[in-house]
Each structure stands twice: as structure tokens, then as C-alpha cells.
Design a protein around this motif. Sequence first.
Motif, short mmCIF file in Angstrom:
data_model
loop_
_atom_site.label_atom_id
_atom_site.label_comp_id
_atom_site.label_asym_id
_atom_site.label_seq_id
_atom_site.Cartn_x
_atom_site.Cartn_y
_atom_site.Cartn_z
N CYS A 184 15.53 14.93 20.34
CA CYS A 184 17.06 14.70 21.13
C CYS A 184 16.25 13.60 21.10
N PHE A 228 24.10 18.03 21.98
CA PHE A 228 23.32 17.79 23.34
C PHE A 228 24.07 18.53 24.93
N ASN A 249 20.32 21.03 27.11
CA ASN A 249 19.19 20.63 26.76
C ASN A 249 17.77 19.59 27.77
#
Length: 76
Positions: free
Chosen positions: A37, A61, A65
Motif C-alpha cells: 500500500c 485499504f 492497514n
Amino acid sequence: MAERLAETHGEEPFAMHILTTQPHMDRKAIRRTRNQCWNAFKHFFDLKSLPREDEELLAQFSDINNDVALFVGWWD
């Protein structure tokens, strides 16, 4: 950077905790998972200089996260 600072000062970075509790993972797998990410947010282009296609990844996401990344940074 935080991981290397911890190691330089004789401290155990969070990655080492993961390695001892998740024996099926290695440092490369941890970094790949961690950076997935991060790279989507940081880079417009992929390694072939083509626009990244991260829509599906970023749709997954969440604050969880983000909490993981913040915790690892705090730990290290």
C-alpha cells in the motif's frame, strides 16, 4: 528507516518479532506485504515507467492497514 535505526542501536525491530512468530515468512515477504500500500500511495509509475494500476488494492485499504503501519513505525 526506523527498522534500520532500531537494529543500529541494538534493538529488535518489529520485523524480527514477525519472523519468530510467523516462521513461514521471510524478510522479503514482510517487506513486500508492508510496502504494497505504501508504494501505491507514493508512486504514480511502476518499475517499467508505466502508470501503476492500484485501484483494486487501494479499494481494500482501511484504517486498520494504516494502524498496522503506524504501530510498526512506533515499535521500531
